[in-house]
Scaffold this motif. Structure first.
Motif, PDB file in Angstrom:
ATOM      1  N   ALA A   1      67.077 -11.326 -48.117  1.00 11.17           N
ATOM      2  CA  ALA A   1      67.564 -12.364 -47.208  1.00 11.17           C
ATOM      3  C   ALA A   1      69.083 -12.444 -47.279  1.00 11.17           C
ATOM      4  CB  ALA A   1      66.935 -13.708 -47.552  1.00 11.17           C
ATOM      5  N   PRO A   2      69.774 -12.412 -46.152  1.00  7.35           N
ATOM      6  CA  PRO A   2      71.242 -12.278 -46.186  1.00  7.35           C
ATOM      7  C   PRO A   2      71.992 -13.456 -46.796  1.00  7.35           C
ATOM      8  CG  PRO A   2      70.439 -12.627 -43.935  1.00  7.35           C
ATOM      9  CD  PRO A   2      69.247 -12.343 -44.780  1.00  7.35           C
ATOM     10  N   ARG A   3      71.407 -14.662 -46.774  1.00  5.51           N
ATOM     11  CA  ARG A   3      72.119 -15.826 -47.318  1.00  5.51           C
ATOM     12  C   ARG A   3      71.438 -16.399 -48.564  1.00  5.51           C
ATOM     13  NH1 ARG A   3      73.764 -19.686 -42.344  1.00  5.51           N
ATOM     14  NH2 ARG A   3      71.702 -19.134 -41.510  1.00  5.51           N
ATOM     15  N   PHE A   4      70.525 -15.636 -49.127  1.00  7.50           N
ATOM     16  CA  PHE A   4      69.873 -16.040 -50.375  1.00  7.50           C
ATOM     17  C   PHE A   4      70.900 -16.069 -51.502  1.00  7.50           C
ATOM     18  CE2 PHE A   4      67.521 -14.280 -54.197  1.00  7.50           C
ATOM     19  CZ  PHE A   4      66.929 -15.483 -54.555  1.00  7.50           C
ATOM     20  N   ASN A   5      70.976 -17.197 -52.228  1.00 12.62           N
ATOM     21  CA  ASN A   5      72.026 -17.347 -53.243  1.00 12.62           C
ATOM     22  C   ASN A   5      71.594 -16.919 -54.647  1.00 12.62           C
ATOM     23  OD1 ASN A   5      70.442 -19.454 -54.241  1.00 12.62           O
ATOM     24  ND2 ASN A   5      71.853 -21.074 -53.619  1.00 12.62           N
TER      25      ASN A   5
ATOM     26  N   PHE B   1      62.160 -24.680 -36.591  1.00 15.52           N
ATOM     27  CA  PHE B   1      63.270 -23.744 -36.727  1.00 15.52           C
ATOM     28  C   PHE B   1      63.900 -23.389 -35.379  1.00 15.52           C
ATOM     29  CE2 PHE B   1      61.307 -22.504 -40.965  1.00 15.52           C
ATOM     30  CZ  PHE B   1      62.276 -23.166 -41.687  1.00 15.52           C
ATOM     31  N   ALA B   2      63.108 -23.461 -34.310  1.00 15.91           N
ATOM     32  CA  ALA B   2      63.671 -23.219 -32.979  1.00 15.91           C
ATOM     33  C   ALA B   2      64.641 -24.316 -32.566  1.00 15.91           C
ATOM     34  CB  ALA B   2      62.540 -23.111 -31.956  1.00 15.91           C
ATOM     35  N   LEU B   3      64.528 -25.498 -33.194  1.00 17.72           N
ATOM     36  CA  LEU B   3      65.363 -26.642 -32.842  1.00 17.72           C
ATOM     37  C   LEU B   3      66.557 -26.834 -33.772  1.00 17.72           C
ATOM     38  CD1 LEU B   3      62.495 -29.212 -32.154  1.00 17.72           C
ATOM     39  CD2 LEU B   3      63.908 -28.066 -30.433  1.00 17.72           C
TER      40      LEU B   3
ATOM     41  N   TRP C   1      66.996 -23.039 -45.291  1.00 14.81           N
ATOM     42  CA  TRP C   1      65.572 -23.208 -45.572  1.00 14.81           C
ATOM     43  C   TRP C   1      65.323 -22.918 -47.038  1.00 14.81           C
ATOM     44  CZ3 TRP C   1      61.632 -18.799 -44.688  1.00 14.81           C
ATOM     45  CH2 TRP C   1      60.326 -19.238 -44.945  1.00 14.81           C
ATOM     46  N   VAL C   2      64.502 -23.777 -47.651  1.00 10.65           N
ATOM     47  CA  VAL C   2      63.995 -23.543 -48.997  1.00 10.65           C
ATOM     48  C   VAL C   2      62.514 -23.209 -48.863  1.00 10.65           C
ATOM     49  CG1 VAL C   2      63.744 -24.448 -51.336  1.00 10.65           C
ATOM     50  CG2 VAL C   2      65.569 -25.311 -49.860  1.00 10.65           C
ATOM     51  N   PRO C   3      62.150 -21.939 -48.742  1.00  8.87           N
ATOM     52  CA  PRO C   3      60.727 -21.616 -48.657  1.00  8.87           C
ATOM     53  C   PRO C   3      60.033 -21.955 -49.963  1.00  8.87           C
ATOM     54  CG  PRO C   3      62.026 -19.612 -48.885  1.00  8.87           C
ATOM     55  CD  PRO C   3      62.994 -20.732 -48.704  1.00  8.87           C
TER      56      PRO C   3
ATOM     57  N   ASP D   1      60.007 -13.821 -41.107  1.00 13.23           N
ATOM     58  CA  ASP D   1      60.346 -14.388 -39.807  1.00 13.23           C
ATOM     59  C   ASP D   1      61.593 -15.271 -39.863  1.00 13.23           C
ATOM     60  OD1 ASP D   1      58.242 -13.126 -38.591  1.00 13.23           O
ATOM     61  OD2 ASP D   1      56.960 -14.900 -38.467  1.00 13.23           O
ATOM     62  N   PHE D   2      61.794 -15.938 -40.983  1.00 12.92           N
ATOM     63  CA  PHE D   2      62.907 -16.894 -41.080  1.00 12.92           C
ATOM     64  C   PHE D   2      63.873 -16.534 -42.211  1.00 12.92           C
ATOM     65  CE2 PHE D   2      59.075 -19.329 -39.682  1.00 12.92           C
ATOM     66  CZ  PHE D   2      59.433 -19.428 -38.338  1.00 12.92           C
ATOM     67  N   ASP D   3      63.968 -15.245 -42.530  1.00  8.18           N
ATOM     68  CA  ASP D   3      64.771 -14.851 -43.689  1.00  8.18           C
ATOM     69  C   ASP D   3      66.256 -15.147 -43.503  1.00  8.18           C
ATOM     70  OD1 ASP D   3      65.254 -12.861 -41.798  1.00  8.18           O
ATOM     71  OD2 ASP D   3      65.267 -11.237 -43.266  1.00  8.18           O
ATOM     72  N   GLN D   4      66.725 -15.288 -42.269  1.00  7.77           N
ATOM     73  CA  GLN D   4      68.135 -15.599 -42.038  1.00  7.77           C
ATOM     74  C   GLN D   4      68.519 -16.981 -42.550  1.00  7.77           C
ATOM     75  OE1 GLN D   4      70.504 -13.539 -40.583  1.00  7.77           O
ATOM     76  NE2 GLN D   4      68.972 -11.911 -40.597  1.00  7.77           N
TER      77      GLN D   4
END
Length: 269
Positions: A234-238, A166-168, A175-177, A195-198
């Motif tokens: 999550a702000p971009r969760f559809n 994710f840093a790269l 992301w699909v958790p 940690d990666f909710d964005q």
């Protein structure tokens, strides 16, 4: 906040291998009959609709389903430089397909080690492939998201792997958790989601026992209500919660397993 909707992933049938003799119409019928609103189908299960997105759209309309996402994999594991062009060509093909379905997300499978080499180097190659693929998908008007897994030779297994990839990645790569794969990687499920909710676009929901064995939804250690609550922030969760099943029960009767999971979700929510 997006309203949550339930979809079903067709990998549950894919696990049957050569013993599965049905086709995409059978999948659509079973998923619609179980009560789901949507479907996530894969490149290996789309069958005779692979070059007929309009026909598939009509089929879904008839069944009362929407395409939540389209998932595809790579013979090069998204980590082999000499197969990157094939990965980009696949992205073009499936992004064009998904563009026929408003809101559908294009899901790329987990980076996987297909040859010898240093793990960090392979993850860096995968990040480049994901980043360029996201640009290809965006040109077609489609969002792209990464789906890490815990399967054999995955390069995206534990929290250190997630931190590295994710840093790269560019912001355009979603992301699909997958709750089952996160838990099998020994991660703190809610901590990783936070940690990666964005990056969260939609969620793959499945369950495992404490020792990492696949279990029917609600029979393992996945805290489903907590996951749903976290996703909703999550702000971009559809809004799509995609239920997938990899347990022994699913291997015996996929249609019954996904129906039971739908009933479990209705009881939990």
């Amino acid at each position: 906040m997006a309203a949550q909707r339930l979809a079903c992933q067709t990998f549950t049938w894919e696990m049957l291998g050569d013993s599965w003799t049905g086709g995409p119409d059978d999948l659509v019928d079973a998923i619609a009959a179980a009560g789901y609103e949507g479907i996530e189908i894969t490149d290996t299960m789309i069958g005779h609709y692979s070059d007929r997105p309009d026909a598939f759209a009509k089929r879904l309309d008839t069944a009362g389903l929407r395409l939540a996402a389209f998932a595809y994999g790579s013979d090069g594991g998204f980590s082999e430089p000499d197969q990157a062009e094939a990965d980009y060509e696949a992205c073009r093909k499936w992004a064009d397909f998904a563009s026929r379905f408003p809101g559908a997300v294009l899901s790329m499978g987990s980076a996987t080690a297909m040859s010898e080499g240093a793990r960090p180097d392979k993850i860096s190659i995968a990040a480049d492939i994901y980043n360029r693929s996201a640009k290809i998908a965006r040109a077609a008007g489609v969002d792209l998201a990464l789906h890490p897994s815990s399967h054999e030779n995955t390069l995206l297994f534990d929290k250190a792997d997630y931190d590295r990839i994710f840093a790269l990645l560019d912001d355009a790569v979603g992301w699909v958790p997958d709750t089952g794969h996160i838990l099998r990687g020994g991660q703190d499920l809610l901590g990783t989601l936070g940690d990666f909710d964005q990056r969260i676009r939609y969620v793959h929901l499945k369950d495992v026992t404490v020792d990492g064995t696949w279990a029917m939804l609600g029979a393992g250690v996945c805290d489903v209500p907590a996951v749903l609550a976290a996703a909703s922030q999550a702000p971009r969760f559809n809004g799509w919660i995609v239920v997938e099943e990899e347990s022994d029960e699913a291997g015996r009767d996929p249609a019954d397993a996904v129906r039971r999971n739908f009933e479990t979700m209705r009881a939990l929510t």
